[in-house]
Write a protein that holds these residues in place. Structure first.
Motif, short mmCIF file in Angstrom:
data_model
loop_
_atom_site.label_atom_id
_atom_site.label_comp_id
_atom_site.label_asym_id
_atom_site.label_seq_id
_atom_site.Cartn_x
_atom_site.Cartn_y
_atom_site.Cartn_z
N GLY A 1 0.81 -1.21 0.00
CA GLY A 1 0.00 0.00 0.00
C GLY A 1 0.85 1.27 0.00
O GLY A 1 0.58 2.21 -0.75
N ARG A 2 1.88 1.30 0.83
CA ARG A 2 2.73 2.50 0.88
C ARG A 2 3.51 2.67 -0.41
O ARG A 2 3.71 3.80 -0.88
N LEU A 3 3.95 1.56 -0.98
CA LEU A 3 4.70 1.65 -2.24
C LEU A 3 3.79 2.09 -3.38
O LEU A 3 4.21 2.87 -4.26
N ARG A 4 2.56 1.64 -3.38
CA ARG A 4 1.61 2.08 -4.41
C ARG A 4 1.32 3.57 -4.28
O ARG A 4 1.16 4.28 -5.29
N GLU A 5 1.24 4.08 -3.07
CA GLU A 5 1.01 5.51 -2.89
C GLU A 5 2.16 6.33 -3.46
O GLU A 5 1.94 7.36 -4.12
N ARG A 6 3.38 5.88 -3.23
CA ARG A 6 4.53 6.61 -3.77
C ARG A 6 4.57 6.52 -5.29
O ARG A 6 4.91 7.49 -5.98
N LEU A 7 4.21 5.36 -5.84
CA LEU A 7 4.17 5.23 -7.29
C LEU A 7 3.12 6.16 -7.90
O LEU A 7 3.39 6.83 -8.91
N ALA A 8 1.94 6.22 -7.30
CA ALA A 8 0.90 7.12 -7.81
C ALA A 8 1.32 8.57 -7.69
O ALA A 8 1.03 9.40 -8.56
N GLU A 9 2.04 8.90 -6.62
CA GLU A 9 2.52 10.27 -6.45
C GLU A 9 3.56 10.61 -7.51
O GLU A 9 3.56 11.72 -8.05
N ARG A 10 4.45 9.67 -7.80
CA ARG A 10 5.45 9.91 -8.84
C ARG A 10 4.81 10.01 -10.22
O ARG A 10 5.31 10.74 -11.09
N ALA A 11 3.74 9.26 -10.44
CA ALA A 11 3.10 9.26 -11.76
C ALA A 11 2.31 10.53 -12.04
O ALA A 11 2.01 10.82 -13.20
N GLY A 12 1.96 11.29 -11.02
CA GLY A 12 1.19 12.51 -11.22
C GLY A 12 2.06 13.75 -11.21
O GLY A 12 3.16 13.76 -10.66
N TRP A 13 1.56 14.79 -11.82
CA TRP A 13 2.26 16.08 -11.85
C TRP A 13 1.94 16.85 -10.57
O TRP A 13 0.76 17.04 -10.25
N GLY A 14 2.99 17.31 -9.90
CA GLY A 14 2.79 18.15 -8.75
C GLY A 14 2.65 19.61 -9.14
O GLY A 14 2.84 19.99 -10.31
N ALA A 15 2.33 20.43 -8.16
CA ALA A 15 2.16 21.87 -8.42
C ALA A 15 3.47 22.49 -8.89
O ALA A 15 3.47 23.36 -9.77
N GLY A 16 4.59 22.05 -8.33
CA GLY A 16 5.88 22.60 -8.73
C GLY A 16 6.21 22.29 -10.17
O GLY A 16 6.70 23.15 -10.92
N ALA A 17 5.94 21.05 -10.61
CA ALA A 17 6.23 20.67 -11.99
C ALA A 17 5.34 21.43 -12.97
O ALA A 17 5.81 21.86 -14.04
N ILE A 18 4.07 21.61 -12.62
CA ILE A 18 3.17 22.36 -13.51
C ILE A 18 3.60 23.81 -13.62
O ILE A 18 3.64 24.39 -14.72
N THR A 19 3.97 24.41 -12.50
CA THR A 19 4.43 25.80 -12.53
C THR A 19 5.69 25.94 -13.36
O THR A 19 5.82 26.87 -14.18
N ALA A 20 6.64 25.03 -13.18
CA ALA A 20 7.88 25.09 -13.94
C ALA A 20 7.61 24.91 -15.43
O ALA A 20 8.25 25.56 -16.28
N ALA A 21 6.68 24.01 -15.78
CA ALA A 21 6.36 23.80 -17.20
C ALA A 21 5.75 25.05 -17.82
O ALA A 21 6.09 25.43 -18.96
N VAL A 22 4.86 25.72 -17.09
CA VAL A 22 4.25 26.95 -17.61
C VAL A 22 5.31 28.05 -17.78
O VAL A 22 5.36 28.75 -18.81
N VAL A 23 6.16 28.20 -16.77
CA VAL A 23 7.22 29.20 -16.86
C VAL A 23 8.14 28.91 -18.03
O VAL A 23 8.54 29.82 -18.78
N ALA A 24 8.50 27.64 -18.21
CA ALA A 24 9.39 27.27 -19.32
C ALA A 24 8.73 27.56 -20.67
O ALA A 24 9.39 28.07 -21.59
N ALA A 25 7.44 27.25 -20.80
CA ALA A 25 6.76 27.50 -22.07
C ALA A 25 6.74 28.99 -22.40
O ALA A 25 7.04 29.39 -23.54
N LEU A 26 6.40 29.84 -21.42
CA LEU A 26 6.38 31.28 -21.66
C LEU A 26 7.77 31.80 -21.99
O LEU A 26 7.95 32.62 -22.91
#
Length: 405
Positions: free
Chosen positions: A235-260
């Motif tokens: 269960g704990r390992l699946r939670e970490r895998l799901a967290e790694r598979a999703g985009w966090g707020a930091g990654a989304i912000t960095a992607a938007v900044v990079a695109a602009l």
């Protein structure tokens, strides 16, 4: 009466003062934002009409290298994160989940085999337990050792897994004692019951239709059996895998900044080259063109990141199926009928689908390039800065009075 009226009006006055303060703050923030946007627009998209060459080159000398650093820095961080998450899932988390599911199923199959063999009495004492029991116990032990070496667990979880391995050794010892007392139903059943309680907190009795029953996992303070602990690790390992598979707020912000930043950088380079062609009669600036070539890699890296992210998202339901849909009965059928076709609930089938999805979820020729994205951006920024500094210095030398005879 006057005091009572003033007390009634006091809250209204405080609200009015608070509203005025909020309005002033909002107006100040709007003014600062507008000024910042004006300055960014001036640096990123300056007008060449009526501007001196020296001022334009000075602005370009600051804006373009800064945009290159910001764009490649944000994009490199995001891309490296996506690639790193794919590598973590492919090399650590997914294999660890497969091994945990295999260890859990193997132990339950071994328990069913031990019960069937020991029910034969003297025959079990003389001939020993079946080959399937020995194979499954060895397989469970090997799988647990592989999880320990996978690097997917935290320090506390590795300690928990060592406890599980020790319990497995103790469990096989009690099965061995039950085998030694195979002709004594009382001792045999007592030792077999204790071994079953070590394996499952809520044991389910075997039947003719289901000789290898699954073991419902307990939670809370009662989760002390081998299967309980393995299920908790899953269960704990699946939670970490799901967290790694999703985009966090930091990654989304960095992607938007990079695109602009990339859009502004490309537009700024184009206008700078046009400016040099009109004002300085430079048809093509080779250094600036070479720096602009780094932008051609961005679409390929973006596609690679999107493919990797899609593959990560597809891995999550397979990881859930490893923990929730696999069962000893399914594994036994897959073992006894290898040519009946892949069972979608079998561990081997789920492992194959995870491996294939993660292998297809990337552009293979870009493997290993993630650490070089930001250095490439720094190099491009240095080339742009050096080139514009050279053009500006030559222009100042030529326009200085008496510099040209």
């Amino acid at each position: 009466m006057a005091r009572q009226e003033s007390r009634r009006l006091a809250p209204d006055g405080r609200l009015r003062a608070l509203a005025q303060g909020t309005f002033r703050l909002a107006r100040a923030v709007a003014a600062v934002t507008a000024e910042l946007a004006r300055r960014i627009h001036r640096y990123a998209w300056p007008s060449t009409t009526g501007r001196r060459n020296r001022a334009f080159l000075r602005d370009r000398l600051v804006a373009l290298p800064l945009l290159a650093v910001v764009a490649f820095g944000a994009f490199g961080w995001t891309y490296a994160g996506v690639r790193g998450d794919s590598a973590y899932i492919r090399e650590r988390a997914a294999p660890a989940l497969v091994d945990l599911a295999d260890a859990r199923a193997s132990l339950l199959i071994a328990q069913g085999e031990a019960e069937r063999n020991l029910a034969e009495g003297r025959a079990a004492e003389l001939s020993g337990l079946s080959e399937r029991y020995r194979t499954r116990i060895a397989r469970a032990t090997q799988s647990l050792n592989q999880v320990t070496r996978s690097g997917a667990l935290t320090v506390a979880e590795e300690q928990e897994l060592r406890v599980v391995s020790a319990l497995v050794v103790d469990y096989t010892g009690w099965i061995g004692r039950a085998q030694g007392h195979a002709t004594d139903p009382v001792l045999r059943d007592a030792e077999l019951t204790y071994a079953r309680s070590m394996l499952c907190s809520q044991a389910v009795a075997a039947s003719g239709k289901n000789p290898y029953p699954a073991c419902p996992a307990a939670t809370g303070s009662g989760a002390t059996s081998i299967v309980d602990r393995v299920t908790g690790l899953e269960g704990r390992l699946r939670e970490r895998l799901a967290e790694r598979a999703g985009w966090g707020a930091g990654a989304i912000t960095a992607a938007v900044v990079a695109a602009l930043a990339f859009v502004l950088l490309a537009a700024g380079l184009w206008r700078t080259v046009s400016f040099l062609r009109r004002r300085f009669r430079i048809r093509l600036s080779i250094p600036l063109a070479a720096a602009a070539l780094t932008l051609l890699a961005v679409p390929f890296l973006t596609v690679d990141a999107l493919l990797a992210l899609h593959a990560q998202h597809k891995t999550v339901p397979f990881a859930d199926a490893l923990a929730e849909r696999t069962s000893p009965a399914t594994e036994t059928v897959a073992e006894e009928r290898p040519f009946a076709g892949p069972d979608p609930r079998a561990i081997e089938t789920l492992q194959t689908r995870i491996d294939m999805g993660l292998a297809d979820g990337r552009l293979a020729f870009l493997d290993g390039i993630a650490p070089f994205v930001f250095p490439a951006g720094l190099t491009a920024a240095a080339v742009i800065a050096a080139t514009l500094h050279t053009y500006r210095r030559e222009y100042l030398v030529v326009t200085r009075p008496g510099a040209v005879a």
